[in-house]
Every structure is written in structure tokens, then in C-alpha cells.
Scaffold this motif. Structure first.
Motif, PDB file in Angstrom:
ATOM      1  N   LEU A  68       0.847  -1.189   0.000  1.00 42.61           N
ATOM      2  CA  LEU A  68       0.000   0.000   0.000  1.00 42.61           C
ATOM      3  C   LEU A  68       0.884   1.241   0.000  1.00 42.61           C
ATOM      4  CD1 LEU A  68      -2.889  -0.819   2.509  1.00 42.61           C
ATOM      5  CD2 LEU A  68      -2.826  -1.102   0.011  1.00 42.61           C
ATOM      6  N   ASP A  69       0.612   2.156  -0.898  1.00 43.87           N
ATOM      7  CA  ASP A  69       1.412   3.371  -1.026  1.00 43.87           C
ATOM      8  C   ASP A  69       0.768   4.504  -0.241  1.00 43.87           C
ATOM      9  OD1 ASP A  69       2.972   5.482  -1.694  1.00 43.87           O
ATOM     10  OD2 ASP A  69       2.662   5.350  -3.863  1.00 43.87           O
ATOM     11  N   PHE A  70       1.245   4.722   0.988  1.00 42.85           N
ATOM     12  CA  PHE A  70       0.772   5.837   1.808  1.00 42.85           C
ATOM     13  C   PHE A  70       1.748   7.018   1.755  1.00 42.85           C
ATOM     14  CE2 PHE A  70      -2.542   3.171   3.241  1.00 42.85           C
ATOM     15  CZ  PHE A  70      -3.472   3.992   3.885  1.00 42.85           C
ATOM     16  N   LEU A  71       2.654   6.985   0.775  1.00 39.02           N
ATOM     17  CA  LEU A  71       3.535   8.111   0.513  1.00 39.02           C
ATOM     18  C   LEU A  71       2.997   8.955  -0.644  1.00 39.02           C
ATOM     19  CD1 LEU A  71       6.145   9.640   1.062  1.00 39.02           C
ATOM     20  CD2 LEU A  71       7.351   7.943  -0.341  1.00 39.02           C
ATOM     21  N   GLY A  72       2.440   8.276  -1.624  1.00 37.31           N
ATOM     22  CA  GLY A  72       1.717   8.946  -2.704  1.00 37.31           C
ATOM     23  C   GLY A  72       2.532   9.954  -3.484  1.00 37.31           C
ATOM     24  N   GLY A  73       3.806   9.619  -3.740  1.00 37.61           N
ATOM     25  CA  GLY A  73       4.632  10.512  -4.541  1.00 37.61           C
ATOM     26  C   GLY A  73       4.794  11.879  -3.919  1.00 37.61           C
ATOM     27  N   TYR A  74       4.853  11.935  -2.575  1.00 35.54           N
ATOM     28  CA  TYR A  74       4.945  13.208  -1.853  1.00 35.54           C
ATOM     29  C   TYR A  74       3.808  14.148  -2.257  1.00 35.54           C
ATOM     30  CZ  TYR A  74       9.708  11.588  -0.884  1.00 35.54           C
ATOM     31  OH  TYR A  74      10.793  10.843  -0.508  1.00 35.54           O
ATOM     32  N   GLY A  75       2.635  13.575  -2.505  1.00 35.93           N
ATOM     33  CA  GLY A  75       1.486  14.399  -2.874  1.00 35.93           C
ATOM     34  C   GLY A  75       1.256  14.499  -4.368  1.00 35.93           C
ATOM     35  N   ALA A  76       2.018  13.767  -5.171  1.00 33.52           N
ATOM     36  CA  ALA A  76       1.863  13.822  -6.628  1.00 33.52           C
ATOM     37  C   ALA A  76       0.841  12.822  -7.148  1.00 33.52           C
ATOM     38  CB  ALA A  76       3.207  13.574  -7.301  1.00 33.52           C
ATOM     39  N   LEU A  77       0.307  11.991  -6.269  1.00 37.34           N
ATOM     40  CA  LEU A  77      -0.590  10.919  -6.711  1.00 37.34           C
ATOM     41  C   LEU A  77      -1.977  11.052  -6.077  1.00 37.34           C
ATOM     42  CD1 LEU A  77       1.977   7.995  -6.546  1.00 37.34           C
ATOM     43  CD2 LEU A  77       0.962   8.939  -8.623  1.00 37.34           C
ATOM     44  N   ASN A  78      -2.553  12.238  -6.124  1.00 39.18           N
ATOM     45  CA  ASN A  78      -3.889  12.412  -5.549  1.00 39.18           C
ATOM     46  C   ASN A  78      -4.906  11.509  -6.220  1.00 39.18           C
ATOM     47  OD1 ASN A  78      -2.623  14.372  -4.080  1.00 39.18           O
ATOM     48  ND2 ASN A  78      -4.039  16.021  -4.603  1.00 39.18           N
ATOM     49  N   LEU A  79      -4.724  11.231  -7.520  1.00 39.33           N
ATOM     50  CA  LEU A  79      -5.634  10.346  -8.249  1.00 39.33           C
ATOM     51  C   LEU A  79      -5.208   8.889  -8.159  1.00 39.33           C
ATOM     52  CD1 LEU A  79      -6.489  13.125  -9.414  1.00 39.33           C
ATOM     53  CD2 LEU A  79      -6.792  11.989 -11.605  1.00 39.33           C
TER      54      LEU A  79
END
Length: 469
Positions: A68-79
Motif C-alpha cells: 500500500l502506497d501511503f507516501l503517494g509521490g509526496y502528494g503527486a498521486l492524488n488520483l
């Protein structure tokens, strides 16, 4: 007739071969041709896994294990990873010219028009670039050109990028000092300190005050709404441009389209990037009002003072158009607000149970957990204080390492406060996935009781790795 001699192609690694490289082969390429010390750093806590597939909040390694990615590209992966709307958008423009400077790109004009509809206040004119740092660079130049002033005020603990101008206003000396001298006439003040801001602007000689509504790398520090309102008033009173760096907080991350909307304020200049490109294209922009734009660039002679070769290219702005449409269709700001409230509440319950959680803070799905480093002990004495230094510098990384290696959940610590881990999943994350994170944190904290057990065990691993190098 001259005979053409075909030279042999170098022994290139193909895309297919690159994807199939072993973990050690991949490490070797990075070690030999990119940055060997980052290879060492990533390897200390096993952060150099190879992932072969991604969808939504999930990524998979070559063995089929889901993370599970709870880093999300430092906020780059909102979608989330590889949202299908982005694939459709990019496919629809694949035959159009991507770069053609001797024209006006209709998709860039459409995206700018769409942005003006969703951003607050009278923000209207957009300049498109490729990264958050580039957006900050352009914003600083715009403020100087529009006001005729030179001085910039920023906040301690801030992070605005690592290009020269953006680095000059980034509030951590560790990143600035090796590259001095930087852009002159930059002053740093305490974050969320209205009195300090008033004092800094008192001489009416400041071109811009730049700040993040939530300091991301500073440790997920939320500026109070009242402070943002004060910033707006003080900047207006002294003729200073208020630059809001919403590179990480924009596009629904905090529960509103833009974080400054919580305080019902509009900056003079807005910087956006990261999730703007949907996680598939590099896309950034700074926006301002018609009046400010024309003050800076309102003549034929000034129109080309700031440009970007790849800014506003067809594929990037097509992704941006799809991002805005998808945000509306899936109501992502509302999802972030509701899921963030749920996650914050559960984390606060963990804080009551485990006192080594110093603080839980955040807004929407931008949340930080700050930990209290363990007290000195025998292992610290035996290592001559080295373990204490490890704990102070890497405690967030140690927790992130436990989550990754034992629970297959990806997180990371914040750059300016290593005792904080950030939780920044895609806004499409499910409640089931949030509960999986919470269960993993509960197990990590319960298993390590006083928290020192994990720090000492991880610290010894880090020390051992460093001593071998």
C-alpha cells in the motif's frame, strides 16, 4: 557514389530488459551511473525494492506481493497510480504535435481557462512549467518584476525546491549552505508568527512573502486559518506579493481544492504542481491576477522575459485537463476531508495509548506523526553516542522501515523533521486500506512497547550498514 557505413549500435539496455533487471543489477546501475550514496541510503532500510505494477493505492513487486502506497509521490498521486482517465487523455492526443513553439497550443489555453474556474478569487493568468521548483522560480521573478522590489521573506522550516532560486527561500540551512552564495536579500522568519511578518514587511521594501499553508517537509505543520488571514491583510497593507506554495497541498489534498480556501483567502500568486499532472506527466504552474501579470509582463518587450521549452506541452496539459475533470467527477476534495477526519481520529486514539507518539497533526489526507526519540541507554553508551544520533536523525525512517518491511506499507519521513513520518495516500484510498495501515501501526507500536526496542534494533542495523561502507 559515397558508400554509407552503418555504425554498430551500442550495447543499450532496452525498456524490456530494464524492467526485467534484478534488484542487484538495478542497484549497480544507480551506483555506477546516478548516485552511489543514495543507493547506500535507500539500502539501509530496504527502501530499494523493484516494483513492477501499480494501480490506485497499490503497487506490486516482482514476486507478486502487494504494497500500500501511503507516501503517494509526496502528494503527486492524488488520483492514485495509473488512473484510467489519464490513459484516455494521453491516448486522445498521441497524434498531435507535442512541442511546437511557433503556435498557440489550444490545449494549454483550455487548461488555463479551466484553472481560472476552480482557483479562488481573481487568479486568472497561468504560466505552465514542469516542476514545483520551476513554479516557485517563476513566482519569485514575477513578484520582483511586478513590484520593482528585490527582497523576499520566507519561513523557517519551509521547503520550496532545490533549484537556485527556490533553494534560496527554502528554510533549512542543510540544503542551502553547500551552494552559497544564493539569491541575495532573502530573510527567514518563524512560521505562523504574524508579529514577525509585520516586522519583516514594515519598511515596505519586500517584493514577496512565500509560504506553504501546510509545511510538508517541515513536519506537516498546519498554519492556523487566522494566521493566513493576517498574512493576506499584512501583505496587502505593505504592497507585498503573497505567494502561496500549494505544490503539495493543492488539488484536494487538504479537503478543499486549495488549502488557502480553508481560511477564505486568495494569494497574489499561487504555485501548483505535483498531482497537477496526475502522477504521469510533469506539470506545474504559477497563477496570478490580470493586474499583477500585466505589471510584470504587460508589453511586447516583456512578454518573453520568462519562458519554458517544455512548459505547456500537449501531453502534459492534456493530463492536467483530465485531472481537473476527474477531481470533479469523483469529488476528491470531499473524499480527502472525510477520510482524513477518520484517519486523524484513529491516530489520535493511538496517541493516547502510546505516549512516544508526540503529536498527530494534519489536514485532510496530509498527516504527520511525530515521535519522541528514546532516552539514552546502555547501547548508546557502548556506541559512543552514535546510536542517539541515529535515533534523533532517523527515528521516522525506522518506523517507515518497519511498515515497509514487515507490513508492506510505504511511508517516509519528512526532510526537515526526520522524527515525523508522513501519511499522504492517494485521495482514492479506501477505508479498508486505511484500516490496514492503522492495524500495522498498532502492531508496530505494541510490539516495540517502549519504542526504544525498535529504535535500538534498527539503529544497530543502520550503524552496521554505515560501518561497512
Amino acid at each position: 557514389m559515397e558508400k554509407k557505413i552503418k555504425t554498430a549500435m551500442p550495447d543499450f539496455i532496452s525498456i524490456e530488459e530494464a524492467v526485467a533487471l534484478s534488484r542487484e543489477q538495478n542497484r549497480d546501475n544507480h551506483r555506477r551511473f546516478i548516485n552511489p550514496e543514495i543507493v547506500n541510503l535507500m539500502g539501509i532500510l530496504n527502501f530499494d525494492k523493484c516494483f513492477v505494477r501499480a494501480k490506485g493505492t497499490s503497487v506490486w513487486d516482482a514476486d507478486g506481493n502487494e504494497y500500500l502506497d501511503f507516501l503517494g509521490g509526496y502528494g503527486a498521486l492524488n488520483l492514485g497510480h495509473n488512473h484510467p482517465a489519464l490513459d484516455v487523455a494521453l491516448a486522445s492526443v498521441q497524434e498531435l504535435p507535442n512541442l511546437l513553439q511557433a503556435s498557440l497550443n489550444p490545449l494549454a489555453g483550455a487548461l488555463a481557462s479551466n484553472l481560472a474556474l476552480v482557483t479562488p478569487g481573481e487568479l486568472k493568468y497561468s504560466f505552465f512549467g514542469n516542476s514545483g521548483a520551476e513554479a516557485v522560480e517563476g513566482a519569485l521573478k514575477l513578484a520582483r518584476a511586478a513590484t520593482g522590489r528585490k527582497k523576499i521573506v520566507s519561513c523557517e522550516g519551509s521547503f520550496h525546491g532545490k533549484s537556485l532560486g527556490a533553494l534560496s527561500v527554502t528554510g533549512r540551512a542543510k540544503y542551502r549552505t553547500p551552494f552559497a552564495p544564493l539569491v541575495p536579500e532573502v530573510e527567514f522568519i518563524a512560521f505562523a508568527d504574524a508579529a514577525a511578518l509585520e516586522q519583516a514587511l514594515a519598511k515596505d521594501d519586500v517584493a514577496a512573502f512565500i509560504m506553504e499553508p501546510v509545511q510538508g517537509e517541515g513536519g506537516i505543520i498546519v498554519a492556523p486559518d487566522e494566521y493566513l488571514q493576517k498574512v493576506r491583510a499584512v501583505c496587502s497593507a505593505h504592497g507585498t506579493m503573497f505567494i502561496a506554495d500549494e505544490i503539495q497541498t493543492g488539488f484536494g489534498r487538504t479537503g478543499k481544492w486549495f488549502a488557502c480556501e480553508h481560511a477564505e483567502v486568495t494569494p497574489d500568486i499561487l504555485c501548483i504542481s505535483k498531482s497537477f499532472g496526475g502522477g504521469v506527466m510533469p506539470l506545474a504552474a504559477y497563477m496570478t491576477t490580470e493586474k499583477i501579470w500585466k505589471q510584470a509582463y504587460g508589453s511586447v518587450e516583456k512578454a518573453m522575459l520568462h519562458t519554458s521549452t517544455f512548459g505547456g506541452n500537449t501531453r502534459a496539459v492534456a493530463a492536467g485537463i483530465a485531472v481537473l475533470e476527474t477531481m470533479y467527477e469523483e469529488d476528491l476534495p470531499r473524499q480527502a476531508a472525510e477520510k482524513g477526519e477518520y484517519l486523524l481520529g484513529k491516530l489520535q486514539q493511538l496517541q493516547e495509548k502510546y505516549p512516544f507518539i508526540k503529536e498527530v497533526r494534519g489536514r485532510g489526507l496530509l498527516i504527520g506523526l511525530e515521535f519522541t526519540p528514546p532516552k539514552k541507554g546502555l547501547m548508546n553508551l557502548l556506541t559512543g553516542g552514535a546510536l542517539e544520533k541515529m535515533a534523533n536523525e532517523y527515528v521516522g525512517a525506522m518506523v517507515a522501515g518497519e511498515l515497509l518491511n514487515k507490513h508492506r506499507i510505504i511511508t517516509a519521513y519528512t526532510l526537515n523533521n526526520p522524527n515525523v513520518i508522513r501519511l499522504e495516500p492517494p485521495l482514492t484510498v479506501s477505508y479498508e486500506q486505511i484500516d490496514r495501515l492503522l492495524a500495522a501501526l498498532e502492531e508496530v507500536f505494541a510490539k516495540n512497547k517502549g519504542f526504544g526496542d525498535m529504535v535500538f534494533a534498527s539503529g544497530k542495523t543502520i550503524l552496521g550498514s554505515l560501518l561497512k561502507k
